[in-house]
Design a protein around this motif. Structure first.
Motif, short mmCIF file in Angstrom:
data_model
loop_
_atom_site.label_atom_id
_atom_site.label_comp_id
_atom_site.label_asym_id
_atom_site.label_seq_id
_atom_site.Cartn_x
_atom_site.Cartn_y
_atom_site.Cartn_z
N ILE A 144 0.87 -1.18 0.00
CA ILE A 144 0.00 0.00 0.00
C ILE A 144 0.90 1.23 0.00
O ILE A 144 1.73 1.38 0.88
CB ILE A 144 -0.92 0.02 1.23
N PHE A 145 0.77 2.06 -1.00
CA PHE A 145 1.64 3.22 -1.10
C PHE A 145 1.04 4.40 -0.34
O PHE A 145 -0.15 4.46 -0.06
CB PHE A 145 1.92 3.59 -2.56
N PRO A 590 5.62 -5.93 2.15
CA PRO A 590 6.87 -5.19 1.92
C PRO A 590 7.12 -4.19 3.05
O PRO A 590 6.19 -3.54 3.54
CB PRO A 590 6.61 -4.47 0.59
N PHE A 591 8.37 -4.09 3.44
CA PHE A 591 8.70 -3.22 4.57
C PHE A 591 8.44 -1.75 4.27
O PHE A 591 8.17 -0.97 5.18
CB PHE A 591 10.17 -3.42 4.97
N ASN A 592 8.51 -1.37 3.00
CA ASN A 592 8.28 0.03 2.65
C ASN A 592 6.81 0.31 2.35
O ASN A 592 6.46 1.39 1.86
CB ASN A 592 9.14 0.44 1.45
N SER A 593 5.92 -0.64 2.64
CA SER A 593 4.49 -0.37 2.54
C SER A 593 4.05 0.52 3.70
O SER A 593 4.62 0.47 4.79
CB SER A 593 3.70 -1.68 2.55
N ILE A 594 3.01 1.32 3.46
CA ILE A 594 2.55 2.26 4.48
C ILE A 594 1.68 1.52 5.49
O ILE A 594 0.46 1.53 5.43
CB ILE A 594 1.78 3.44 3.84
N LEU A 632 12.58 -12.36 4.16
CA LEU A 632 12.34 -11.04 4.76
C LEU A 632 13.30 -10.00 4.20
O LEU A 632 12.91 -8.86 3.94
CB LEU A 632 12.47 -11.14 6.28
N LEU A 633 14.56 -10.39 4.01
CA LEU A 633 15.52 -9.45 3.40
C LEU A 633 15.09 -9.11 1.99
O LEU A 633 15.24 -7.97 1.54
CB LEU A 633 16.92 -10.07 3.40
N PHE A 634 14.56 -10.09 1.27
CA PHE A 634 14.07 -9.88 -0.09
C PHE A 634 12.94 -8.86 -0.10
O PHE A 634 12.76 -8.13 -1.08
CB PHE A 634 13.60 -11.21 -0.66
N TYR A 637 13.20 -5.99 4.61
CA TYR A 637 13.24 -5.89 6.06
C TYR A 637 14.69 -5.74 6.51
O TYR A 637 15.55 -6.52 6.07
CB TYR A 637 12.63 -7.13 6.71
N PRO A 638 15.01 -4.78 7.40
CA PRO A 638 16.39 -4.63 7.90
C PRO A 638 16.80 -5.85 8.71
O PRO A 638 16.01 -6.39 9.49
CB PRO A 638 16.31 -3.38 8.78
#
Length: 745
Positions: A144-145, A590-594, A632-634, A637-638
């Protein structure tokens, strides 16, 4: 990869579509994209030529250095290690350069695909134009952006809904809402506008001042100034360069337009939840085959049955009310308004993990005229079924692991076999009359005359009405389901479970008398028993004759997969681990999802907890843990966060040392025996749900909301209980999320 300057160049600008026609606008946009593509292709060709020339010159120089490098040892100088290390470095660097060249050529290939081609076979291959579109698809359906514009657009409606809920609470207490509600909503509006990065104008200030002239103006001005300063800080006015945000909404529209032109469908795959790209013709062909095979649907052509269905539903409920089968409150709860309903529609989820990619039919009827009755009955009946069938059903792999582990200690030997049985097309193969009668059987089995104040006869009448009035649309046609229940209706699941419960009673008795285990999850059956495989097959052939509507598809072996669990008989010892379907993709949120950070932290925590519970050996645990880490790295995720959550799993289970080969069995058993957190029951009469569309700037909103709530309602009669400071995120659409705050009243 191409240089950023090439990747970011975009010779496009916005056109006012209110002035220029849609066709002309689209033609201009196509010209912009063509210019951008031509520039990128030419620039990329030049870049590849220069990079190849640089690689050639540097390679020749390095080869010369290697040839001149001393390979024999001199006095006091050991040449061999240095020569080997330098040669290895050169080989790795050469591999990296070749990889960059391949990626650059792939970039050029992507740009070429968009161009017109005269080969009809190549026309079937459609690739998005820009790298950004590929990246958007790679994030998957859960991504979700950040979309503050949507959040700002929904603000007015969400505030109005909140105001109605608060006023309703006051009226329930027989107290007038008064000015505090208006002031609270006005100040909350200012807060939301600031968080949505909307400039707070003097109009907003006047709005508040008109509501309350006696309110301290200095406080309001101070509030606006502080919020504006925060907005300026967020926008980078104080010397901070603001990174240009991607226009995800435009990318989504562009993708939809291309899919429509290419006659392809982008759909989430069944169970694995990744994207699947298929042709419209294939979907239509498989849909027709499915309808012909099940004979469960009657085509009505282009005649929309919605209006007649609305009238029939309300009339049926009114007749029940006049006959005093239901109360006035129940009648008002279940009756429908024409402007609040719409006909269900059929769509398919592709089963990419199965040969030929069959389709799973889903009928989405969230606003269907009978959905209220279906939910109402399901809320009454499902808890009764869960209680009745708790000994023969499982709902998770962990539940199966515990029961299987206990059974294997005393019963597993060299003759132990596993059997999984799939019931073919369960939902659509159950006749509607027999399905409703299975609900009656359940109520008789439990010796109930009334449920939730309703007589059994009333429940059966309503259930029959729901099952006989399933209508939907698909591909411009309207259909009536004349057999089985719709996959998507709440009542259908309970009805199918009841039907299977009475079908399987003889099977359960036979398996238990033979010392085996039997469990079911909806349409999947699981058996572990110490029988010869030939004998079990004979028994299954007999079971197939119990009911002509139930088609069984068995699979027998010394190993099996059920739900997300793999189990095997290894030398008379139970071996278990995590099972992933052949179509499995290492895809998580995705970790960069809002999404709030706590939701992202929960993923590595719960996934590793599952690994410990499922993996019966230490080596299997290590393998699954590292596979999980890579996945998770894929998904960006840090590693620090991953390691932190992995350690938290052990801390939560009171394990104060790392898992090793010697202590794994002991600590795994401790994790399995740890009590599971019970799902908290919510009193919906005492809890108010508050929804606001979420964006990245709303991280501090829950705390600010509660401060604002206490400011106006701390001494209010509607604030008799504690406020729950929590903000779970709930998906509303594929491009935004909502923040939910629970307020106990």
């Amino acid at each position: 990869m191409p240089p950023k300057i090439i990747d970011k160049v975009d010779f496009s600008f916005k056109i006012d579509e209110s002035i220029i026609s849609q066709d002309e606008t689209q033609a201009m946009y196509n010209q912009m994209r063509q210019i951008t593509k031509d520039f990128r292709v030419q620039a990329m060709k030049l870049y590849v030529q220069s990079a190849a020339r640089e690689n050639e010159i540097l390679s020749n120089e390095i080869k010369g250095i290697i040839e001149r490098f001393p390979q024999e040892n001199d006095d006091g100088f050991d040449a061999e290690p240095g020569y080997a290390a330098f040669k290895q470095y050169h080989e790795l660097r050469e591999k990296r350069m070749k990889l960059e060249i391949e990626q650059s050529l792939y970039f050029l290939f992507e740009q070429r695909v968009e161009g017109e081609t005269n080969n009809p076979e190549e026309e079937e291959i459609i690739a998005p134009t820009l790298i950004q579109e590929h990246q958007l698809l790679k994030w998957g359906p859960k991504f979700i952006f950040n979309d503050p514009k949507t959040a700002a657009r929904r603000r007015i409606t969400e505030l109005a809904t909140l105001k109605r809920k608060i006023e309703k609470c006051f009226l329930r207490k027989k107290v007038s809402p008064g000015r505090p509600v208006q002031l609270f909503i006005a100040e909350l509006d200012v807060l939301l506008q600031t968080l949505h990065n909307i400039s707070t104008t003097s109009k907003n200030l006047n709005k508040i001042l008109v509501i309350e002239n006696q309110m301290n103006q200095n406080d309001i001005i101070e509030l606006l100034n502080s919020q504006a300063s925060q907005s300026q800080a967020l926008n980078g006015i104080n010397g901070i360069k603001v990174k240009k945000k991607k226009n995800y909404g435009r990318l989504v529209k562009r993708l939809k337009h291309k899919f429509k032109l290419a006659n392809v469908i982008l759909q989430k795959s069944d169970k694995s939840k990744v994207f699947h790209l298929g042709k419209v013709e294939d979907y239509r062909k498989k849909s027709k085959e499915y309808m012909d095979k099940t004979q469960a649907y009657q085509c009505l052509g282009i005649n929309d049955p919605l209006f007649e269905l609305i009238q029939r539903t309300n009339k049926y409920l009114l007749d029940l009310r006049l006959a005093k089968w239901i109360t006035q409150k129940q009648y008002e709860l279940l009756s429908i308004k024409p402007n609040e309903v719409e006909l269900a529609h059929l769509y398919y989820l592709p089963k990419a993990h199965k040969p030929g990619t069959p389709l799973r039919p889903i009928i989405s009827g969230l606003k269907h005229p009978t959905i209220k009755i279906s939910k109402f009955l399901d809320d009454l009946l499902r808890p009764l079924f869960d209680k009745m069938a708790q000994e023969t059903t499982v709902t998770s792999g962990f539940e199966l692991v515990k029961k299987l582990q206990k059974w294997s200690i005393l019963n597993m030997n060299g003759n132990t076999i596993f059997c999984t049985i799939d019931v073919v097309d369960l939902y659509t193969m159950i006749p509607q009359v027999e399905g409703v009668l299975s609900l009656k059987k359940m109520l008789d089995y439990l010796k109930l005359k009334k449920v939730g104040g309703l007589r059994v006869e009333t429940i059966i009448r309503l259930s029959r009405f729901v099952m006989q009035n399933n209508y939907f649309s698909y591909d411009g046609q309207f259909y009536h389901q004349i057999r089985g229940g719709v996959m998507g209706s709440p009542l259908t699941l309970t009805m199918a479970n009841c039907y299977m419960f009475f079908f399987e009673r003889q099977i359960v008795k036979q398996i238990k008398n033979s010392g085996g285990l039997y469990f079911r999850y909806i349409d999947d059956l699981f058996i572990v028993i110490n029988w010869p495989a030939r004998h079990l097959l004979k028994q299954i052939d007999k079971w197939k004759n119990f009911d002509e509507n139930i088609k069984l598809n068995p699979n027998i072996n010394s190993f099996a997969t059920f739900l997300d669990l793999y189990m095997e008989n290894r030398d008379d010892v139970l071996f278990t681990t995590v099972y992933q379907k052949p179509s499995y993709e290492p895809y998580y949120l995705p970790f960069n999802s809002i999404h709030p950070l706590h939701m992202k932290k929960n993923i590595p925590f719960t996934m590793l907890l599952r690994v410990i519970r499922y993996c019966s050996t230490f080596q299997t645990y290590l393998n699954e843990r590292e596979k999980l880490r890579m996945a998770l790295l894929f998904n960006k995720y840090p590693n620090k966060l991953i390691e932190e959550q992995f350690n938290n799993v052990l801390l939560k289970c009171n394990i104060d040392e790392p898992l090793t080969n010697s202590n794994y069995d002991k600590y795994r058993q401790k994790v399995i025996d740890s009590p599971m957190k019970q799902k908290a029951m919510i009193d919906y009469e005492a809890v108010m749900f508050i929804h606001f569309t979420y964006c990245s700037t709303m991280k501090t909103f829950p705390a600010k909301f509660h401060l604002l709530w206490n400011k106006y309602f701390e001494e209010s009669p509607i604030n008799e209980r504690q406020i729950i400071k929590s903000s779970p995120l709930r998906t509303r659409t594929n491009i935004s999320t909502t923040i939910t705050i629970l307020v106990l009243l």
